[in-house]
Design an enzyme around this catalytic site. Structure first.
Site, short mmCIF file in Angstrom:
data_model
loop_
_atom_site.label_atom_id
_atom_site.label_comp_id
_atom_site.label_asym_id
_atom_site.label_seq_id
_atom_site.Cartn_x
_atom_site.Cartn_y
_atom_site.Cartn_z
N THR A 290 -10.88 6.63 11.00
CA THR A 290 -10.81 6.19 12.41
C THR A 290 -10.34 7.33 13.31
O THR A 290 -10.44 7.24 14.52
CB THR A 290 -9.88 4.98 12.57
OG1 THR A 290 -8.71 5.19 11.81
CG2 THR A 290 -10.56 3.70 12.13
N LYS B 199 0.86 -1.20 0.00
CA LYS B 199 0.00 0.00 0.00
C LYS B 199 0.89 1.23 0.00
O LYS B 199 1.79 1.35 0.84
CB LYS B 199 -0.90 0.03 1.24
CG LYS B 199 -1.74 1.32 1.32
CD LYS B 199 -2.75 1.26 2.46
CE LYS B 199 -2.26 1.87 3.75
NZ LYS B 199 -2.13 3.34 3.73
N ASP C 204 -14.08 14.47 -4.60
CA ASP C 204 -14.24 15.71 -5.38
C ASP C 204 -15.53 15.55 -6.19
O ASP C 204 -16.28 14.60 -5.97
CB ASP C 204 -13.01 15.92 -6.28
CG ASP C 204 -12.75 17.39 -6.59
OD1 ASP C 204 -13.73 18.12 -6.86
OD2 ASP C 204 -11.59 17.81 -6.56
N ARG D 216 3.75 -0.71 10.60
CA ARG D 216 4.90 -0.82 11.50
C ARG D 216 5.26 -2.19 12.04
O ARG D 216 6.45 -2.48 12.19
CB ARG D 216 4.75 0.22 12.63
CG ARG D 216 4.97 1.64 12.10
CD ARG D 216 4.37 2.69 12.99
NE ARG D 216 2.92 2.66 12.94
CZ ARG D 216 2.12 3.48 13.61
NH1 ARG D 216 2.65 4.40 14.39
NH2 ARG D 216 0.81 3.40 13.49
N LYS E 280 -7.52 8.17 -1.42
CA LYS E 280 -8.80 8.62 -0.84
C LYS E 280 -9.41 9.81 -1.59
O LYS E 280 -9.58 10.90 -1.03
CB LYS E 280 -8.62 9.00 0.63
CG LYS E 280 -8.07 7.88 1.51
CD LYS E 280 -8.03 8.31 2.96
CE LYS E 280 -7.54 7.23 3.90
NZ LYS E 280 -6.10 6.90 3.77
N ASP F 126 -3.47 4.34 -2.02
CA ASP F 126 -4.39 4.84 -1.00
C ASP F 126 -4.42 6.36 -1.03
O ASP F 126 -3.78 7.03 -0.24
CB ASP F 126 -3.89 4.32 0.36
CG ASP F 126 -4.73 4.77 1.54
OD1 ASP F 126 -5.85 5.23 1.33
OD2 ASP F 126 -4.23 4.64 2.68
O1 C5P Z 1 1.76 1.09 11.04
P1 C5P Z 1 0.32 0.67 11.04
O2 C5P Z 1 0.12 -0.84 10.97
O3 C5P Z 1 -0.47 1.32 12.16
O4 C5P Z 1 -0.24 1.23 9.66
C1 C5P Z 1 -1.59 1.16 9.31
C2 C5P Z 1 -1.80 1.77 7.94
O5 C5P Z 1 -3.18 1.79 7.66
C3 C5P Z 1 -1.31 3.22 7.81
O6 C5P Z 1 -0.88 3.39 6.46
C4 C5P Z 1 -2.56 4.02 8.08
O7 C5P Z 1 -2.53 5.27 7.45
C5 C5P Z 1 -3.63 3.12 7.45
N1 C5P Z 1 -4.98 3.32 7.97
C6 C5P Z 1 -5.31 3.20 9.32
N2 C5P Z 1 -6.59 3.39 9.73
C7 C5P Z 1 -7.54 3.69 8.84
C8 C5P Z 1 -7.24 3.81 7.48
C9 C5P Z 1 -5.93 3.62 7.08
O8 C5P Z 1 -4.45 2.89 10.14
N3 C5P Z 1 -8.78 3.81 9.23
#
Ligand code: C5P
Length: 232
Positions: free
Chosen positions: A119, A32, A64, A211, A61, A59
């Site tokens: 979120t 992603k 418009d 992460r 999003k 991603d």
């Molecule tokens: O590092 P981590 O596992 O927290 O990354 C989660 C990924 O999912 C990040 O790229 C974050 O921007 C994305 N994301 C999220 N919650 C959402 C939508 C996207 O954590 N509701």
């Protein structure tokens, strides 16, 4: 497609991304790429990822007017991405236009999914600032239904919402779920987290993992562990 681990490549430069990908040898995880990397490196980063043989969820999003989204989606589709997204708040007409723009001359198209409520938006802010009177859960369900009505393939949501989304929109409507952590590891800034195994149990179709893989001492081993727990 379905039941796969998508690695969130939240890197600030292509050097960091390629250094990370080189650790996977011949393995080609589904990746992603978000706004940070796309806006700093441009479409060439997408072409390079596709040349390297990865599937890619871009991603960005989009949100418009329908005509602008349609034309932008046509541009993204021609890059050969596998999954893209829009905000469901852009309305059913916007989502339908996005779908139209995505369809390539040969009839194929990337998967198109929608963000319901971010979120980072609390129920209180949604109600007070956005003047949406319903509960957060009802709003997520309503937006997911709109997404389904527009003909899209699924939504991004918490694994904890995957069941209720499937109940309302069908088993074949994809749930793409971030907020994944291994048992006993740090939550970082995520609040509602689940393990890959739990996400599978709850009915997630794709988990988005950043992460726990990108910051691991051995990213390839962390990826394999995730895959085994979720899809194995
Ligand atoms: O590092 P981590 O596992 O927290 O990354 C989660 C990924 O999912 C990040 O790229 C974050 O921007 C994305 N994301 C999220 N919650 C959402 C939508 C996207 O954590 N509701």
């Amino acid at each position: 497609m379905g039941k796969d681990v998508i690695v969130a490549c939240d890197f600030s430069s292509r050097e960091n991304l390629y250094g990370f990908l080189d650790k996977f040898g011949s393995k080609k995880p589904f990746l992603k790429v978000g706004m940070e990397l796309f806006y700093s490196e441009g479409p060439e980063i997408v072409r390079e990822i596709k040349r390297r043989g990865h599937k890619l969820f871009l991603d960005l999003k989009l949100h418009d007017i329908p005509n602008t989204v349609k034309k932008s989606m046509a541009a993204l589709s021609s890059l050969g991405v596998d999954m893209v997204n829009v905000h469901a708040a852009g309305t059913i007409a916007m989502m339908e236009a996005a779908l139209e723009g995505l369809t390539r001359p040969d009839g194929t198209r990337p998967l198109l999914i929608a963000v319901t409520q971010l979120t980072s938006t609390s129920e209180e802010r949604m109600q007070k600032e956005l003047l949406i009177g319903a509960s957060l859960t009802d709003t997520v369900i309503h937006y997911a239904r709109n997404t389904k009505a527009a003909g899209l393939d699924g939504v991004v949501c918490s694994p904890l919402e995957a069941g209720i989304v499937h109940e309302n929109c069908g088993a074949d409507f994809f749930t793409i779920t971030p907020g994944i952590r291994f048992a006993g590891s740090s939550a970082d800034d995520q609040v509602r987290i689940t393990t890959p195994a739990k996400a599978r149990e709850l009915g997630s179709d794709y988990i988005v993992v950043g992460r726990p893989i990108t910051a691991a001492d051995d990213p390839e081993a962390a990826y394999e562990k995730c895959l085994a727990e979720f899809a194995g």
